[in-house]
Design a protein around this motif. Sequence first.
Motif, PDB file in Angstrom:
ATOM      1  N   HIS A 313       8.079  77.257 -39.400  1.00  0.00           N
ATOM      2  CA  HIS A 313       6.736  77.781 -39.657  1.00  0.00           C
ATOM      3  C   HIS A 313       5.839  76.735 -40.315  1.00  0.00           C
ATOM      4  CE1 HIS A 313       7.959  81.766 -38.492  1.00  0.00           C
ATOM      5  NE2 HIS A 313       8.946  81.749 -39.370  1.00  0.00           N
ATOM      6  N   GLY A 314       6.150  75.478 -40.091  1.00  0.00           N
ATOM      7  CA  GLY A 314       5.332  74.428 -40.682  1.00  0.00           C
ATOM      8  C   GLY A 314       4.663  73.571 -39.624  1.00  0.00           C
ATOM      9  N   HIS A 315       3.948  72.558 -40.076  1.00  0.00           N
ATOM     10  CA  HIS A 315       3.243  71.668 -39.149  1.00  0.00           C
ATOM     11  C   HIS A 315       4.257  70.807 -38.408  1.00  0.00           C
ATOM     12  CE1 HIS A 315       0.247  69.000 -37.476  1.00  0.00           C
ATOM     13  NE2 HIS A 315       0.866  67.964 -38.029  1.00  0.00           N
ATOM     14  N   SER A 316       4.070  70.685 -37.121  1.00  0.00           N
ATOM     15  CA  SER A 316       4.968  69.887 -36.296  1.00  0.00           C
ATOM     16  C   SER A 316       4.245  68.636 -35.830  1.00  0.00           C
ATOM     17  CB  SER A 316       5.432  70.695 -35.075  1.00  0.00           C
ATOM     18  OG  SER A 316       6.243  69.904 -34.240  1.00  0.00           O
ATOM     19  N   THR A 317       4.855  67.484 -36.090  1.00  0.00           N
ATOM     20  CA  THR A 317       4.258  66.232 -35.650  1.00  0.00           C
ATOM     21  C   THR A 317       4.448  66.056 -34.140  1.00  0.00           C
ATOM     22  OG1 THR A 317       6.311  65.045 -36.129  1.00  0.00           O
ATOM     23  CG2 THR A 317       4.666  65.165 -37.890  1.00  0.00           C
ATOM     24  N   ASP A 318       3.640  65.209 -33.563  1.00  0.00           N
ATOM     25  CA  ASP A 318       3.756  64.931 -32.137  1.00  0.00           C
ATOM     26  C   ASP A 318       5.089  64.246 -31.843  1.00  0.00           C
ATOM     27  OD1 ASP A 318       1.262  65.992 -31.645  1.00  0.00           O
ATOM     28  OD2 ASP A 318       0.237  64.061 -31.933  1.00  0.00           O
ATOM     29  N   PRO A 319       5.675  64.538 -30.685  1.00  0.00           N
ATOM     30  CA  PRO A 319       6.963  63.918 -30.355  1.00  0.00           C
ATOM     31  C   PRO A 319       6.816  62.413 -30.175  1.00  0.00           C
ATOM     32  CG  PRO A 319       6.070  65.071 -28.450  1.00  0.00           C
ATOM     33  CD  PRO A 319       5.199  65.427 -29.617  1.00  0.00           C
ATOM     34  N   TRP A 320       7.860  61.719 -30.561  1.00  0.00           N
ATOM     35  CA  TRP A 320       7.908  60.275 -30.385  1.00  0.00           C
ATOM     36  C   TRP A 320       9.150  59.958 -29.595  1.00  0.00           C
ATOM     37  CZ3 TRP A 320      10.896  56.021 -30.987  1.00  0.00           C
ATOM     38  CH2 TRP A 320      10.253  54.779 -30.906  1.00  0.00           C
ATOM     39  N   PRO A 321       9.152  58.949 -28.745  1.00  0.00           N
ATOM     40  CA  PRO A 321       8.092  57.976 -28.515  1.00  0.00           C
ATOM     41  C   PRO A 321       7.122  58.445 -27.447  1.00  0.00           C
ATOM     42  CG  PRO A 321      10.013  57.351 -27.260  1.00  0.00           C
ATOM     43  CD  PRO A 321      10.388  58.601 -28.021  1.00  0.00           C
TER      44      PRO A 321
END
Length: 371
Positions: A313-321
């Motif tokens: 339920h938190g902020h998800s960063t963009d997938p890398w790479p």
Amino acid sequence: MTDVTRSALPTPGKRRNARRFDWRGLRADARATVPDASLALLITGLIFWWLWARIDNGTSPSLQIMPPFEDASEYWWYWLCQAFGWSGLLWAYITVVFGLLRSGTRPPWRWMSAARVEKWHRTTSLTTIGLIFMHMATFFAAELQTNFDNQPTGELVRQTLVKVFVPGGYDTGTGRIAILLGLLAFYLAIILGLAFYVRQTTGSRLWRALHRFIIIVYVLSAWHTLLYGTNVWFEGSFRTLVWALQMPLAGLLLLRLLAPARPSERLRLRGPRREPRPLPLTTRLTGRLAVLATIAGLAAIIITGTDGGRPDHGHSTDPWPEQWVIWTGLLTLTLALVTTIHRLRPTRHTPAHGQTPENNDQTPNQPQPTS
């Protein structure tokens, strides 16, 4: 009598075709795969039942990501796709274990002979390819089933074929990275796995060298799962467990590098049998150091619990790479494969089907290391 004898001998054309691809060996291995594949389908069914039960009782973390899929009976294609994905990863794990045991130091158990482990490795490899294909096919069916945008059937089928089967065709969300990794794993598994059946053409040295790259298939498969599997989407104990299960595999790989079945592959830094050529010496040393670093990284993940999952339920960063990084890696791998083929390709002086003493390992009763 002479005519009968001549007719029994294969023509030059047939001999050339037989050398290009070992269809007889592939058919024999496919028949031997039946018990293994049957067990894989049974395990897939059990995973499917487990996923269905967790959807029904509302305990699946997948529902936080895809609330519309809460009716398992309606979107059962998607859950079947996930079941094939997990069984495919499990069988990939198993076949890598068999490959490492075959090419490294095996336990001194009489029932674990070299020929038996070799057979297990080949059959589980074919089963793995089949499971990955079923994972893709059921994902294709799930994409057709959802059709939230009410696209015309023809356009929907065409776009879904591109998204599911063409690397880079899926261009939205995390799937643009994760599905690209999964597709590369599938196609590399076919190329590098089935290279075994053209070894009479390539020569055993070239085939073994190419087959060593197959560990990349497993790495891409595990990466795809950790990035896109909705059951391991969030950080937590199950995701950490998946990471922890890679530790035995990394340990086996290190053992295989330190104590390979072939004495010629051992790393000797000093003494009369020291490897004089800088490139093989550097490659072997770098490989061992890379596996040690991997083991250290896995240990850090297990101890700290920082497993790269999204916060609940938190902020998800963009997938890398980004995709360009993956394509650059694929280009680098392709160059490495081309270089390997160029260096070890058969020549007129070392024909592929007539092995030199250094390379004489193609007898039917003496299977050789495969990883």
